[in-house]
Enzyme design. Structure first.
Site, PDB file in Angstrom:
ATOM      1  NE  ARG A  43      -4.175   1.736   2.266  1.00  0.00           N
ATOM      2  CZ  ARG A  43      -4.313   2.711   3.163  1.00  0.00           C
ATOM      3  NH1 ARG A  43      -3.433   2.845   4.133  1.00  0.00           N
ATOM      4  NH2 ARG A  43      -5.328   3.536   3.108  1.00  0.00           N
ATOM      5  CB  ILE A  69      -5.336   5.702  -0.640  1.00  0.00           C
ATOM      6  CG1 ILE A  69      -5.266   4.167  -0.792  1.00  0.00           C
ATOM      7  CG2 ILE A  69      -4.763   6.095   0.721  1.00  0.00           C
ATOM      8  CD1 ILE A  69      -3.828   3.613  -0.793  1.00  0.00           C
ATOM      9  CB  SER A  70     -10.447   3.183   0.042  1.00  0.00           C
ATOM     10  OG  SER A  70     -11.079   3.798  -1.049  1.00  0.00           O
ATOM     11  CD  GLN A  71     -11.179   2.896   7.581  1.00  0.00           C
ATOM     12  OE1 GLN A  71     -12.103   3.621   7.206  1.00  0.00           O
ATOM     13  NE2 GLN A  71     -11.188   2.245   8.713  1.00  0.00           N
TER      14      GLN A  71
END
Ligand code: SAH
Length: 221
Positions: A43, A69-71
């Protein structure tokens, strides 16, 4: 992927990744494939270098252009809900962003169609994914509120930005028996819903939880 994945971030990430796993399991993520992918996905390559040390915390982070950026938890939850019944041949993703969710999908599904309205973000996502050897993603620079009609219908649709209402084009492009996971609501908080198409005219809707996504914006730039 691991050799690239750990470059520059060292062993510190191993412990934080395990902590992330524990957290996702505590929050109810069960699918072992999804958990393994989130554990191994690099990530930190999807965020700014300055934020790399925070990449394995369970939080959304800025990726430029006012986007995030998504969790990891949300990525895991959406992916799990989308693939719950069986794995579709292809899925449509709206809102490529940095490509992190795209990577998770592309590791589970034979073909991913991913639409992003911001050309700059899409270009970066393309580069990172291609650097990781991901070959099964087709990108489109466009307003994803219109879906991607050429390849419809889709057995799975995952939307990573929140409209006030579900776009009709996406409902139309969902295959009968298909599943769509989408956040719906206003700017501050939305319902993450799972929509299943039962037949030509009938859709069921299930509330998964409350979430906070960036808005789905019209037009491409
Ligand atoms: N899952 C992605 C989330 C990115 S944030 C990630 O982990 O990076 C949501 C993304 O949706 C942003 O990149 C934003 O530009 C994009 N977006 C917003 N409205 C859109 C639209 N109408 N069509 C396509 N993409 C859109």
């Amino acid at each position: 992927m691991n050799a690239i994945g750990t470059r520059g971030i060292g062993m510190t990430s191993a412990r934080t990744r395990e902590r992330l796993m524990t957290r996702l399991k505590e929050q109810g993520i069960r699918n072992p494939e999804v958990l393994n992918l989130i554990r191994s996905a690099p990530r930190h390559l999807f965020v700014d270098e300055a934020l790399a040390s925070r990449a394995y915390e369970d939080m959304a982070l800025p990726i430029g252009s006012g986007q995030t950026i998504s969790q990891p938890y949300v990525v895991a939850r959406m992916t799990e809900a989308l693939l719950h019944a069986d794995v579709p041949e292809s899925v449509l993703e709206i809102g490529t962003g940095c490509g992190y969710q795209t990577l998770i999908l592309a590791s589970l599904v034979p073909l991913v169609y991913s639409v992003e309205r911001l050309g700059l973000l899409q270009q970066r996502a393309r580069q990172v994914l291609s650097g990781l050897g991901v070959r099964n993603v087709r990108f489109r620079h466009a307003d994803g509120g219109w879906g991607w009609p050429q390849h419809a219908p889709y057995a799975g649709i995952l939307v990573g930005a929140a409209p006030a209402q579900v776009p009709p084009a996406l409902l139309e492009q969902l295959a009968v028996g298909g599943r769509m996971v989408i956040p719906v609501g206003n700017h501050n908080e939305q319902d993450l819903v799972l929509i299943t198409r039962r037949n030509e005219t009938d859709y069921t809707r299930k509330l998964l939880e409350r979430v906070n996504f960036v808005p789905l914006v019209e037009g491409a730039e």
